[in-house]
Write a protein that holds these residues in place. Sequence first.
Motif, PDB file in Angstrom:
ATOM      1  N   PRO A 241       0.802  -1.226   0.000  1.00  0.00           N
ATOM      2  CA  PRO A 241       0.000   0.000   0.000  1.00  0.00           C
ATOM      3  C   PRO A 241       0.835   1.276   0.000  1.00  0.00           C
ATOM      4  N   ASP A 242       2.138   1.164   0.269  1.00  0.00           N
ATOM      5  CA  ASP A 242       2.991   2.353   0.293  1.00  0.00           C
ATOM      6  C   ASP A 242       4.343   2.014  -0.334  1.00  0.00           C
ATOM      7  N   ASN A 243       5.247   2.984  -0.302  1.00  0.00           N
ATOM      8  CA  ASN A 243       6.552   2.818  -0.943  1.00  0.00           C
ATOM      9  C   ASN A 243       7.658   2.604   0.087  1.00  0.00           C
ATOM     10  N   THR A 244       7.372   1.796   1.088  1.00  0.00           N
ATOM     11  CA  THR A 244       8.359   1.527   2.126  1.00  0.00           C
ATOM     12  C   THR A 244       9.227   0.335   1.726  1.00  0.00           C
ATOM     13  N   ASN A 245      10.293   0.124   2.492  1.00  0.00           N
ATOM     14  CA  ASN A 245      11.165  -1.029   2.243  1.00  0.00           C
ATOM     15  C   ASN A 245      10.396  -2.338   2.321  1.00  0.00           C
ATOM     16  N   ALA A 246       9.538  -2.450   3.342  1.00  0.00           N
ATOM     17  CA  ALA A 246       8.791  -3.694   3.536  1.00  0.00           C
ATOM     18  C   ALA A 246       7.904  -3.987   2.328  1.00  0.00           C
ATOM     19  N   SER A 247       7.230  -2.957   1.817  1.00  0.00           N
ATOM     20  CA  SER A 247       6.351  -3.148   0.663  1.00  0.00           C
ATOM     21  C   SER A 247       7.148  -3.559  -0.572  1.00  0.00           C
TER      22      SER A 247
ATOM     23  N   LEU B  22       6.930  -7.002  -2.922  1.00  0.00           N
ATOM     24  CA  LEU B  22       6.756  -6.991  -4.377  1.00  0.00           C
ATOM     25  C   LEU B  22       7.858  -7.767  -5.084  1.00  0.00           C
ATOM     26  N   LYS B  23       9.066  -7.702  -4.542  1.00  0.00           N
ATOM     27  CA  LYS B  23      10.158  -8.470  -5.151  1.00  0.00           C
ATOM     28  C   LYS B  23       9.885  -9.969  -5.064  1.00  0.00           C
ATOM     29  N   THR B  24       9.295 -10.386  -3.980  1.00  0.00           N
ATOM     30  CA  THR B  24       8.912 -11.793  -3.836  1.00  0.00           C
ATOM     31  C   THR B  24       7.740 -12.126  -4.756  1.00  0.00           C
ATOM     32  N   PHE B  25       6.792 -11.210  -4.845  1.00  0.00           N
ATOM     33  CA  PHE B  25       5.618 -11.401  -5.708  1.00  0.00           C
ATOM     34  C   PHE B  25       6.036 -11.550  -7.172  1.00  0.00           C
ATOM     35  N   GLN B  26       7.107 -10.899  -7.576  1.00  0.00           N
ATOM     36  CA  GLN B  26       7.596 -10.998  -8.951  1.00  0.00           C
ATOM     37  C   GLN B  26       7.980 -12.430  -9.337  1.00  0.00           C
ATOM     38  N   LEU B  27       8.363 -13.224  -8.352  1.00  0.00           N
ATOM     39  CA  LEU B  27       8.845 -14.575  -8.631  1.00  0.00           C
ATOM     40  C   LEU B  27       7.723 -15.564  -8.917  1.00  0.00           C
ATOM     41  N   VAL B  28       6.467 -15.157  -8.693  1.00  0.00           N
ATOM     42  CA  VAL B  28       5.339 -16.078  -8.860  1.00  0.00           C
ATOM     43  C   VAL B  28       5.136 -16.458 -10.326  1.00  0.00           C
ATOM     44  N   SER B  29       5.137 -15.451 -11.203  1.00  0.00           N
ATOM     45  CA  SER B  29       4.926 -15.722 -12.632  1.00  0.00           C
ATOM     46  C   SER B  29       5.394 -14.516 -13.438  1.00  0.00           C
ATOM     47  N   LYS B  30       5.410 -14.680 -14.746  1.00  0.00           N
ATOM     48  CA  LYS B  30       5.830 -13.572 -15.609  1.00  0.00           C
ATOM     49  C   LYS B  30       4.847 -12.411 -15.516  1.00  0.00           C
ATOM     50  N   ASP B  31       3.550 -12.721 -15.486  1.00  0.00           N
ATOM     51  CA  ASP B  31       2.544 -11.663 -15.367  1.00  0.00           C
ATOM     52  C   ASP B  31       2.695 -10.905 -14.050  1.00  0.00           C
ATOM     53  N   CYS B  32       2.970 -11.646 -12.988  1.00  0.00           N
ATOM     54  CA  CYS B  32       3.164 -10.999 -11.693  1.00  0.00           C
ATOM     55  C   CYS B  32       4.410 -10.115 -11.706  1.00  0.00           C
ATOM     56  N   ALA B  33       5.452 -10.596 -12.380  1.00  0.00           N
ATOM     57  CA  ALA B  33       6.683  -9.816 -12.475  1.00  0.00           C
ATOM     58  C   ALA B  33       6.447  -8.513 -13.229  1.00  0.00           C
ATOM     59  N   ASP B  34       5.702  -8.586 -14.339  1.00  0.00           N
ATOM     60  CA  ASP B  34       5.404  -7.385 -15.124  1.00  0.00           C
ATOM     61  C   ASP B  34       4.542  -6.405 -14.337  1.00  0.00           C
TER      62      ASP B  34
ATOM     63  N   GLY C 157       5.782  -2.335 -12.596  1.00  0.00           N
ATOM     64  CA  GLY C 157       5.183  -1.019 -12.755  1.00  0.00           C
ATOM     65  C   GLY C 157       5.271  -0.174 -11.501  1.00  0.00           C
ATOM     66  N   VAL C 158       5.346  -0.821 -10.350  1.00  0.00           N
ATOM     67  CA  VAL C 158       5.480  -0.109  -9.075  1.00  0.00           C
ATOM     68  C   VAL C 158       6.950   0.039  -8.691  1.00  0.00           C
ATOM     69  N   LEU C 159       7.707  -1.045  -8.830  1.00  0.00           N
ATOM     70  CA  LEU C 159       9.103  -1.043  -8.406  1.00  0.00           C
ATOM     71  C   LEU C 159       9.972  -0.089  -9.219  1.00  0.00           C
ATOM     72  N   PHE C 160       9.648   0.081 -10.486  1.00  0.00           N
ATOM     73  CA  PHE C 160      10.499   0.889 -11.363  1.00  0.00           C
ATOM     74  C   PHE C 160       9.821   2.162 -11.843  1.00  0.00           C
ATOM     75  N   ARG C 161       8.724   2.533 -11.212  1.00  0.00           N
ATOM     76  CA  ARG C 161       8.063   3.779 -11.603  1.00  0.00           C
ATOM     77  C   ARG C 161       8.984   4.975 -11.363  1.00  0.00           C
ATOM     78  N   GLN C 162       9.679   4.965 -10.252  1.00  0.00           N
ATOM     79  CA  GLN C 162      10.636   6.021  -9.924  1.00  0.00           C
ATOM     80  C   GLN C 162      12.010   5.397  -9.734  1.00  0.00           C
TER      81      GLN C 162
END
Length: 482
Positions: free
Chosen positions: A18-24, A28-40, A44-49
Amino acid sequence: MEQLPQELLRVIIDVLAPDNTNASREVLKTFQLVSKDCADAAAGVLFRQIPVWISRVSLENLKAVSEHPVISQHVREILFAPLRFVKGNIDELVVKVLARRAHLEILQERCAKYRFGLLQYWRDQALLAQDGQDLQMVTQALQILPNMNSIRIGPSLVGSADIGESLGAGTRRELSNNGEYTLPLLFRAMANAGTCLQSFTLDNSAKYVRPGGLSWLPALESRLSGLSSSAVCKAVDALGDKRSMVFGAVKSFQVPCFCTSKFSHEEIQNALSAVNELLAGCQNIDHFSLNVIHSGEVRTLTEVIPPEMPVRQSKLRTLDTGHMKASAMEIFSWIGLSCQTLETVYLYFVLIRPPDDWSVVLNLFRTLEFDRLQSFRLFGCDGSETAAVSVQVESYIKKLTDEDPIAQRLKLIRESRGIADANDSSESSWHTESSDESSFAENSEISSDDVWSAASSDETTADEQEDDTSTFSSGSNDEDGF
Protein backbone atom coordinates in the motif's frame (compact mmCIF):
# COMPACT_ATOMS: atom_id res chain seq x y z
CA MET A 1 -2.04 -17.06 -11.49
CA GLU A 2 -1.25 -16.82 -15.21
CA GLN A 3 -4.97 -16.45 -15.97
CA LEU A 4 -5.61 -13.48 -13.69
CA PRO A 5 -6.42 -10.23 -15.51
CA GLN A 6 -4.09 -7.25 -15.08
CA GLU A 7 -6.80 -5.29 -13.24
CA LEU A 8 -6.98 -7.97 -10.53
CA LEU A 9 -3.18 -8.16 -10.32
CA ARG A 10 -3.08 -4.41 -9.69
CA VAL A 11 -5.61 -4.80 -6.88
CA ILE A 12 -3.46 -7.55 -5.33
CA ILE A 13 -0.40 -5.29 -5.56
CA ASP A 14 -2.26 -2.43 -3.88
CA VAL A 15 -3.11 -4.75 -0.99
CA LEU A 16 0.38 -6.25 -0.72
CA ALA A 17 2.20 -2.93 -1.04
CA PRO A 18 0.00 0.00 0.00
CA ASP A 19 2.99 2.35 0.29
CA ASN A 20 6.55 2.82 -0.94
CA THR A 21 8.36 1.53 2.13
CA ASN A 22 11.16 -1.03 2.24
CA ALA A 23 8.79 -3.69 3.54
CA SER A 24 6.35 -3.15 0.66
CA ARG A 25 9.13 -3.26 -1.92
CA GLU A 26 10.49 -6.51 -0.50
CA VAL A 27 7.00 -8.04 -0.74
CA LEU A 28 6.76 -6.99 -4.38
CA LYS A 29 10.16 -8.47 -5.15
CA THR A 30 8.91 -11.79 -3.84
CA PHE A 31 5.62 -11.40 -5.71
CA GLN A 32 7.60 -11.00 -8.95
CA LEU A 33 8.85 -14.57 -8.63
CA VAL A 34 5.34 -16.08 -8.86
CA SER A 35 4.93 -15.72 -12.63
CA LYS A 36 5.83 -13.57 -15.61
CA ASP A 37 2.54 -11.66 -15.37
CA CYS A 38 3.16 -11.00 -11.69
CA ALA A 39 6.68 -9.82 -12.48
CA ASP A 40 5.40 -7.39 -15.12
CA ALA A 41 2.67 -6.07 -12.83
CA ALA A 42 5.06 -5.51 -9.91
CA ALA A 43 7.63 -3.86 -12.16
CA GLY A 44 5.18 -1.02 -12.76
CA VAL A 45 5.48 -0.11 -9.08
CA LEU A 46 9.10 -1.04 -8.41
CA PHE A 47 10.50 0.89 -11.36
CA ARG A 48 8.06 3.78 -11.60
CA GLN A 49 10.64 6.02 -9.92
CA ILE A 50 14.35 5.36 -10.31
CA PRO A 51 17.09 7.06 -8.27
CA VAL A 52 20.09 8.57 -10.04
CA TRP A 53 23.26 10.32 -8.96
CA ILE A 54 26.47 10.96 -10.88
CA SER A 55 28.54 7.90 -10.00
CA ARG A 56 29.68 5.01 -12.15
CA VAL A 57 27.49 2.43 -10.42
CA SER A 58 24.38 4.61 -10.58
CA LEU A 59 24.89 5.57 -14.25
CA GLU A 60 25.55 1.98 -15.28
CA ASN A 61 22.33 0.91 -13.59
CA LEU A 62 20.48 3.77 -15.31
CA LYS A 63 21.86 2.53 -18.64
CA ALA A 64 20.75 -1.05 -17.91
CA VAL A 65 17.23 0.05 -16.94
CA SER A 66 16.83 2.28 -20.00
CA GLU A 67 17.93 -0.51 -22.35
CA HIS A 68 15.69 -3.19 -20.82
CA PRO A 69 12.72 -3.82 -23.18
CA VAL A 70 10.18 -4.24 -20.35
CA ILE A 71 11.47 -2.33 -17.33
CA SER A 72 12.17 0.82 -19.37
CA GLN A 73 8.44 1.06 -20.19
CA HIS A 74 7.55 1.47 -16.51
CA VAL A 75 9.88 4.37 -15.65
CA ARG A 76 7.90 7.59 -15.10
CA GLU A 77 10.16 9.66 -12.85
CA ILE A 78 13.84 10.17 -12.10
CA LEU A 79 14.78 11.07 -8.54
CA PHE A 80 18.03 12.97 -8.97
CA ALA A 81 20.42 13.64 -6.09
CA PRO A 82 23.04 16.36 -6.79
CA LEU A 83 25.65 14.64 -4.59
CA ARG A 84 29.28 14.83 -5.63
CA PHE A 85 32.49 13.81 -3.91
CA VAL A 86 34.83 16.64 -2.99
CA LYS A 87 38.51 16.02 -3.71
CA GLY A 88 40.58 16.55 -0.57
CA ASN A 89 43.60 15.39 1.37
CA ILE A 90 43.11 11.66 1.89
CA ASP A 91 45.55 11.52 4.82
CA GLU A 92 43.71 14.26 6.72
CA LEU A 93 40.41 12.49 6.16
CA VAL A 94 41.82 9.17 7.36
CA VAL A 95 43.10 10.89 10.51
CA LYS A 96 39.53 11.98 11.19
CA VAL A 97 38.39 8.37 10.89
CA LEU A 98 41.21 7.26 13.22
CA ALA A 99 40.03 9.76 15.81
CA ARG A 100 36.92 7.69 16.36
CA ARG A 101 37.20 5.49 19.43
CA ALA A 102 37.11 1.83 18.44
CA HIS A 103 39.08 -1.41 18.74
CA LEU A 104 42.45 -0.90 17.01
CA GLU A 105 42.22 -3.88 14.64
CA ILE A 106 38.67 -2.97 13.59
CA LEU A 107 39.69 0.66 13.14
CA GLN A 108 42.68 -0.17 10.95
CA GLU A 109 40.53 -2.37 8.75
CA ARG A 110 37.90 0.36 8.51
CA CYS A 111 40.47 3.01 7.55
CA ALA A 112 41.93 0.79 4.83
CA LYS A 113 38.49 0.24 3.35
CA TYR A 114 37.68 3.94 3.63
CA ARG A 115 40.92 5.01 1.91
CA PHE A 116 40.50 2.55 -0.95
CA GLY A 117 36.82 3.37 -1.48
CA LEU A 118 37.27 7.13 -1.43
CA LEU A 119 40.21 7.04 -3.84
CA GLN A 120 38.14 4.85 -6.16
CA TYR A 121 35.25 7.35 -6.11
CA TRP A 122 37.58 10.25 -6.86
CA ARG A 123 39.18 8.32 -9.73
CA ASP A 124 35.85 7.25 -11.28
CA GLN A 125 34.41 10.73 -10.91
CA ALA A 126 37.36 12.30 -12.71
CA LEU A 127 37.26 9.72 -15.52
CA LEU A 128 33.53 10.18 -16.04
CA ALA A 129 33.91 13.95 -16.32
CA GLN A 130 37.12 13.93 -18.36
CA ASP A 131 35.60 12.89 -21.67
CA GLY A 132 31.98 13.80 -20.91
CA GLN A 133 31.04 10.18 -20.37
CA ASP A 134 28.66 11.06 -17.52
CA LEU A 135 26.74 13.54 -19.70
CA GLN A 136 26.61 11.04 -22.55
CA MET A 137 25.26 8.25 -20.35
CA VAL A 138 22.50 10.41 -18.88
CA THR A 139 21.57 11.80 -22.31
CA GLN A 140 21.34 8.35 -23.91
CA ALA A 141 19.19 7.03 -21.06
CA LEU A 142 16.77 9.96 -21.31
CA GLN A 143 16.50 9.47 -25.06
CA ILE A 144 15.34 5.85 -24.83
CA LEU A 145 13.12 5.98 -21.73
CA PRO A 146 9.79 6.26 -23.58
CA ASN A 147 7.49 7.22 -20.70
CA MET A 148 9.78 9.21 -18.40
CA ASN A 149 8.19 12.66 -17.98
CA SER A 150 9.01 13.71 -14.42
CA ILE A 151 12.17 14.97 -12.73
CA ARG A 152 12.52 15.38 -8.97
CA ILE A 153 15.72 17.09 -7.81
CA GLY A 154 16.92 17.53 -4.27
CA PRO A 155 18.60 16.06 -1.19
CA SER A 156 17.67 12.44 -0.71
CA LEU A 157 19.04 9.08 0.34
CA VAL A 158 19.99 8.15 -3.21
CA GLY A 159 23.32 6.32 -3.28
CA SER A 160 23.39 5.55 0.43
CA ALA A 161 23.76 1.78 0.05
CA ASP A 162 26.45 2.20 -2.60
CA ILE A 163 28.49 4.71 -0.58
CA GLY A 164 27.97 2.93 2.72
CA GLU A 165 29.17 -0.39 1.32
CA SER A 166 32.18 1.17 -0.42
CA LEU A 167 33.48 3.40 2.39
CA GLY A 168 32.26 1.81 5.59
CA ALA A 169 33.05 5.00 7.52
CA GLY A 170 32.91 8.73 6.90
CA THR A 171 33.83 12.17 8.22
CA ARG A 172 30.94 14.18 6.77
CA ARG A 173 33.44 16.09 4.63
CA GLU A 174 33.55 13.84 1.58
CA LEU A 175 30.39 15.00 -0.22
CA SER A 176 28.90 18.20 -1.56
CA ASN A 177 25.26 18.83 -2.32
CA ASN A 178 25.58 22.24 -3.99
CA GLY A 179 24.92 20.93 -7.52
CA GLU A 180 27.57 23.13 -9.15
CA TYR A 181 28.57 20.30 -11.49
CA THR A 182 25.68 17.85 -11.36
CA LEU A 183 22.65 20.12 -11.86
CA PRO A 184 23.85 21.76 -15.11
CA LEU A 185 24.82 18.29 -16.34
CA LEU A 186 21.26 17.01 -15.83
CA PHE A 187 19.68 20.02 -17.57
CA ARG A 188 22.13 19.79 -20.47
CA ALA A 189 21.28 16.10 -20.84
CA MET A 190 17.54 16.90 -20.93
CA ALA A 191 18.13 19.51 -23.64
CA ASN A 192 20.30 17.14 -25.69
CA ALA A 193 17.82 14.28 -25.35
CA GLY A 194 14.78 16.39 -26.23
CA THR A 195 13.07 15.48 -22.95
CA CYS A 196 9.50 16.74 -22.62
CA LEU A 197 8.56 17.04 -18.95
CA GLN A 198 5.09 17.06 -17.42
CA SER A 199 6.22 17.34 -13.79
CA PHE A 200 9.20 19.16 -12.30
CA THR A 201 10.22 19.40 -8.64
CA LEU A 202 13.23 21.30 -7.29
CA ASP A 203 14.01 21.22 -3.57
CA ASN A 204 17.29 22.56 -2.24
CA SER A 205 16.56 22.19 1.47
CA ALA A 206 19.11 20.02 3.27
CA LYS A 207 16.57 18.09 5.32
CA TYR A 208 16.86 14.33 5.46
CA VAL A 209 14.60 11.63 6.80
CA ARG A 210 16.44 9.00 8.82
CA PRO A 211 15.36 5.49 7.79
CA GLY A 212 15.79 2.54 10.09
CA GLY A 213 19.40 1.40 10.28
CA LEU A 214 20.73 4.07 7.93
CA SER A 215 22.78 6.88 9.42
CA TRP A 216 25.22 7.95 6.73
CA LEU A 217 23.32 10.72 4.97
CA PRO A 218 21.42 12.18 7.94
CA ALA A 219 24.84 12.59 9.55
CA LEU A 220 25.77 14.91 6.69
CA GLU A 221 22.89 17.27 7.42
CA SER A 222 25.00 19.57 9.58
CA ARG A 223 27.66 19.77 6.89
CA LEU A 224 25.81 19.88 3.59
CA SER A 225 23.93 22.95 2.45
CA GLY A 226 21.39 22.94 -0.34
CA LEU A 227 21.80 23.81 -3.99
CA SER A 228 23.76 26.98 -4.64
CA SER A 229 22.41 29.96 -6.53
CA SER A 230 25.03 29.61 -9.28
CA ALA A 231 24.11 25.93 -9.75
CA VAL A 232 20.50 26.87 -10.49
CA CYS A 233 21.56 29.66 -12.84
CA LYS A 234 24.03 27.44 -14.71
CA ALA A 235 21.41 24.71 -15.04
CA VAL A 236 18.88 27.05 -16.64
CA ASP A 237 21.55 28.42 -18.97
CA ALA A 238 22.42 24.84 -19.98
CA LEU A 239 18.95 24.46 -21.52
CA GLY A 240 19.76 27.15 -24.09
CA ASP A 241 17.02 27.53 -26.67
CA LYS A 242 15.51 24.16 -25.64
CA ARG A 243 13.82 25.59 -22.52
CA SER A 244 10.35 25.75 -24.06
CA MET A 245 10.71 22.27 -25.50
CA VAL A 246 11.69 20.74 -22.15
CA PHE A 247 9.27 22.73 -19.94
CA GLY A 248 6.49 23.68 -22.36
CA ALA A 249 4.22 20.78 -21.36
CA VAL A 250 4.88 20.93 -17.59
CA LYS A 251 1.64 20.72 -15.61
CA SER A 252 3.13 20.38 -12.13
CA PHE A 253 5.85 22.89 -11.24
CA GLN A 254 6.99 22.54 -7.64
CA VAL A 255 9.72 24.33 -5.72
CA PRO A 256 8.39 23.43 -2.24
CA CYS A 257 11.36 24.63 -0.21
CA PHE A 258 14.00 26.72 -1.91
CA CYS A 259 16.23 27.76 0.98
CA THR A 260 18.21 30.95 0.31
CA SER A 261 19.10 31.81 3.91
CA LYS A 262 22.83 31.60 3.11
CA PHE A 263 22.54 33.51 -0.18
CA SER A 264 23.57 37.13 -0.64
CA HIS A 265 21.01 39.62 -1.94
CA GLU A 266 22.44 39.27 -5.44
CA GLU A 267 22.41 35.47 -5.28
CA ILE A 268 18.75 35.47 -4.24
CA GLN A 269 17.86 37.73 -7.17
CA ASN A 270 19.79 35.52 -9.59
CA ALA A 271 18.19 32.33 -8.29
CA LEU A 272 14.68 33.79 -8.49
CA SER A 273 15.37 35.03 -12.02
CA ALA A 274 16.51 31.54 -13.03
CA VAL A 275 13.40 29.90 -11.55
CA ASN A 276 11.22 32.50 -13.27
CA GLU A 277 12.92 31.70 -16.59
CA LEU A 278 11.86 28.09 -16.17
CA LEU A 279 8.32 29.20 -15.35
CA ALA A 280 8.25 31.35 -18.47
CA GLY A 281 8.55 28.19 -20.55
CA CYS A 282 5.57 26.51 -18.86
CA GLN A 283 2.31 27.02 -20.73
CA ASN A 284 -0.31 24.93 -18.90
CA ILE A 285 0.48 24.66 -15.20
CA ASP A 286 -2.26 23.16 -13.03
CA HIS A 287 -0.16 22.55 -9.88
CA PHE A 288 2.10 25.38 -8.77
CA SER A 289 4.27 25.39 -5.64
CA LEU A 290 6.93 27.99 -4.86
CA ASN A 291 8.26 28.71 -1.38
CA VAL A 292 11.45 30.74 -1.26
CA ILE A 293 12.77 30.57 2.30
CA HIS A 294 15.15 33.41 3.10
CA SER A 295 16.38 35.61 5.90
CA GLY A 296 16.28 39.39 5.93
CA GLU A 297 13.70 41.52 4.20
CA VAL A 298 10.58 39.76 2.93
CA ARG A 299 10.31 39.65 -0.85
CA THR A 300 7.40 41.20 -2.71
CA LEU A 301 4.95 39.21 -4.79
CA THR A 302 6.29 40.69 -8.02
CA GLU A 303 9.85 39.73 -7.05
CA VAL A 304 8.91 36.08 -6.41
CA ILE A 305 6.29 35.49 -9.12
CA PRO A 306 7.17 36.42 -12.72
CA PRO A 307 4.90 39.05 -14.35
CA GLU A 308 3.75 36.64 -17.07
CA MET A 309 2.75 33.94 -14.58
CA PRO A 310 -0.90 35.10 -14.17
CA VAL A 311 -1.42 34.79 -17.92
CA ARG A 312 -0.32 31.14 -17.79
CA GLN A 313 -2.41 30.06 -14.82
CA SER A 314 -5.83 29.83 -16.48
CA LYS A 315 -5.92 26.10 -15.65
CA LEU A 316 -4.40 26.29 -12.17
CA ARG A 317 -5.96 23.83 -9.71
CA THR A 318 -3.45 23.77 -6.84
CA LEU A 319 -1.55 26.77 -5.48
CA ASP A 320 1.04 26.39 -2.70
CA THR A 321 3.28 29.37 -2.09
CA GLY A 322 4.35 31.95 0.44
CA HIS A 323 7.07 33.93 2.22
CA MET A 324 6.25 37.20 0.50
CA LYS A 325 4.42 40.47 0.97
CA ALA A 326 1.85 42.14 -1.27
CA SER A 327 -1.01 44.59 -1.32
CA ALA A 328 -4.59 43.40 -1.00
CA MET A 329 -5.29 44.20 -4.65
CA GLU A 330 -2.17 42.36 -5.85
CA ILE A 331 -3.26 39.16 -4.10
CA PHE A 332 -6.83 39.59 -5.30
CA SER A 333 -5.79 40.19 -8.92
CA TRP A 334 -3.32 37.28 -8.94
CA ILE A 335 -5.41 34.54 -7.31
CA GLY A 336 -8.68 35.87 -8.68
CA LEU A 337 -7.62 35.01 -12.24
CA SER A 338 -7.85 31.31 -11.35
CA CYS A 339 -11.03 31.44 -9.27
CA GLN A 340 -12.96 29.18 -11.66
CA THR A 341 -10.39 26.37 -11.60
CA LEU A 342 -8.71 26.52 -8.18
CA GLU A 343 -9.39 23.57 -5.89
CA THR A 344 -6.66 23.87 -3.23
CA VAL A 345 -4.80 26.95 -1.98
CA TYR A 346 -2.11 26.93 0.74
CA LEU A 347 -0.42 30.26 1.54
CA TYR A 348 2.47 30.49 4.02
CA PHE A 349 3.51 33.78 5.66
CA VAL A 350 1.97 35.97 2.97
CA LEU A 351 1.81 39.40 4.57
CA ILE A 352 -0.58 42.13 3.43
CA ARG A 353 0.70 45.69 3.33
CA PRO A 354 -1.00 48.09 5.76
CA PRO A 355 -3.51 49.58 6.06
CA ASP A 356 -5.15 46.48 4.54
CA ASP A 357 -5.14 43.00 6.03
CA TRP A 358 -6.33 39.52 5.13
CA SER A 359 -9.92 40.37 6.07
CA VAL A 360 -9.90 42.91 3.23
CA VAL A 361 -8.53 40.31 0.81
CA LEU A 362 -11.13 37.70 1.81
CA ASN A 363 -13.96 40.17 1.35
CA LEU A 364 -12.65 40.88 -2.14
CA PHE A 365 -12.59 37.15 -2.85
CA ARG A 366 -16.24 36.91 -1.79
CA THR A 367 -17.14 38.94 -4.87
CA LEU A 368 -15.87 36.10 -7.09
CA GLU A 369 -17.19 32.61 -7.74
CA PHE A 370 -14.79 29.92 -6.57
CA ASP A 371 -16.89 27.05 -7.90
CA ARG A 372 -14.36 24.24 -7.42
CA LEU A 373 -12.62 25.45 -4.28
CA GLN A 374 -12.32 22.71 -1.67
CA SER A 375 -9.60 24.00 0.66
CA PHE A 376 -8.10 27.45 1.22
CA ARG A 377 -5.70 27.70 4.17
CA LEU A 378 -3.55 30.51 5.52
CA PHE A 379 -0.45 29.56 7.54
CA GLY A 380 1.19 32.26 9.65
CA CYS A 381 -0.48 34.98 7.59
CA ASP A 382 -1.72 36.73 10.73
CA GLY A 383 1.80 37.80 11.59
CA SER A 384 2.44 34.93 14.01
CA GLU A 385 5.80 33.17 13.94
CA THR A 386 4.51 29.66 13.40
CA ALA A 387 2.74 27.90 10.58
CA ALA A 388 1.61 25.07 12.87
CA VAL A 389 -1.91 26.53 13.09
CA SER A 390 -3.75 27.23 9.86
CA VAL A 391 -6.83 29.34 9.27
CA GLN A 392 -9.39 27.75 6.95
CA VAL A 393 -11.17 30.40 4.92
CA GLU A 394 -12.90 28.51 2.09
CA SER A 395 -16.36 28.60 3.71
CA TYR A 396 -16.14 32.35 4.20
CA ILE A 397 -14.91 32.94 0.63
CA LYS A 398 -17.73 30.82 -0.81
CA LYS A 399 -20.24 32.73 1.35
CA LEU A 400 -21.27 29.62 3.29
CA THR A 401 -20.75 31.64 6.46
CA ASP A 402 -20.58 35.33 7.32
CA GLU A 403 -18.17 34.92 10.23
CA ASP A 404 -14.80 36.36 9.28
CA PRO A 405 -12.20 33.63 10.17
CA ILE A 406 -9.39 36.20 10.39
CA ALA A 407 -11.30 38.27 12.93
CA GLN A 408 -12.06 35.10 14.89
CA ARG A 409 -8.41 34.08 14.85
CA LEU A 410 -7.21 37.49 16.07
CA LYS A 411 -9.83 37.50 18.81
CA LEU A 412 -8.66 34.07 19.96
CA ILE A 413 -5.04 35.24 20.03
CA ARG A 414 -5.94 38.32 22.09
CA GLU A 415 -7.94 36.24 24.55
CA SER A 416 -5.15 33.67 24.95
CA ARG A 417 -2.60 36.42 25.51
CA GLY A 418 -4.89 38.00 28.11
CA ILE A 419 -5.13 34.73 30.01
CA ALA A 420 -1.37 34.23 29.79
CA ASP A 421 -0.75 37.76 31.08
CA ALA A 422 -3.11 37.12 33.99
CA ASN A 423 -1.36 33.86 34.85
CA ASP A 424 2.04 35.54 34.66
CA SER A 425 0.88 38.24 37.08
CA SER A 426 -0.49 35.63 39.49
CA GLU A 427 2.71 33.56 39.38
CA SER A 428 4.83 36.69 39.86
CA SER A 429 2.81 37.60 42.96
CA TRP A 430 3.16 34.07 44.37
CA HIS A 431 6.92 34.03 43.82
CA THR A 432 7.26 37.36 45.61
CA GLU A 433 5.40 36.07 48.64
CA SER A 434 7.40 32.85 48.84
CA SER A 435 10.80 34.22 47.93
CA ASP A 436 12.21 33.71 51.42
CA GLU A 437 11.17 30.07 51.49
CA SER A 438 12.56 29.47 48.00
CA SER A 439 15.86 31.06 48.96
CA PHE A 440 16.16 28.84 52.02
CA ALA A 441 15.32 25.68 50.04
CA GLU A 442 17.89 26.51 47.36
CA ASN A 443 20.67 27.07 49.90
CA SER A 444 19.93 24.17 52.19
CA GLU A 445 20.73 21.24 49.91
CA ILE A 446 21.26 20.03 46.35
CA SER A 447 18.52 17.72 45.15
CA SER A 448 19.05 14.42 43.36
CA ASP A 449 17.58 16.04 40.23
CA ASP A 450 20.42 18.55 40.29
CA VAL A 451 22.98 15.74 40.51
CA TRP A 452 21.48 13.92 37.57
CA SER A 453 21.26 17.18 35.59
CA ALA A 454 24.96 17.82 36.23
CA ALA A 455 25.85 14.29 35.15
CA SER A 456 23.78 14.66 31.99
CA SER A 457 25.45 17.97 31.27
CA ASP A 458 28.90 16.36 31.58
CA GLU A 459 27.88 13.55 29.24
CA THR A 460 26.49 16.03 26.72
CA THR A 461 29.69 18.03 26.80
CA ALA A 462 31.74 14.89 26.19
CA ASP A 463 29.53 13.92 23.27
CA GLU A 464 29.79 17.37 21.76
CA GLN A 465 33.57 17.30 22.05
CA GLU A 466 33.82 13.89 20.43
CA ASP A 467 34.83 13.98 16.79
CA ASP A 468 31.93 14.22 14.39
CA THR A 469 33.08 11.17 12.42
CA SER A 470 30.15 8.93 11.62
CA THR A 471 29.99 5.28 10.65
CA PHE A 472 28.33 4.56 7.35
CA SER A 473 25.63 1.92 7.28
CA SER A 474 25.05 -0.12 4.17
CA GLY A 475 21.44 -1.03 4.83
CA SER A 476 18.78 -0.50 2.18
CA ASN A 477 16.04 2.10 1.99
CA ASP A 478 13.33 3.28 -0.34
CA GLU A 479 15.56 5.56 -2.36
CA ASP A 480 19.04 4.11 -2.23
CA GLY A 481 18.41 1.73 -5.14
CA PHE A 482 21.37 2.60 -7.31
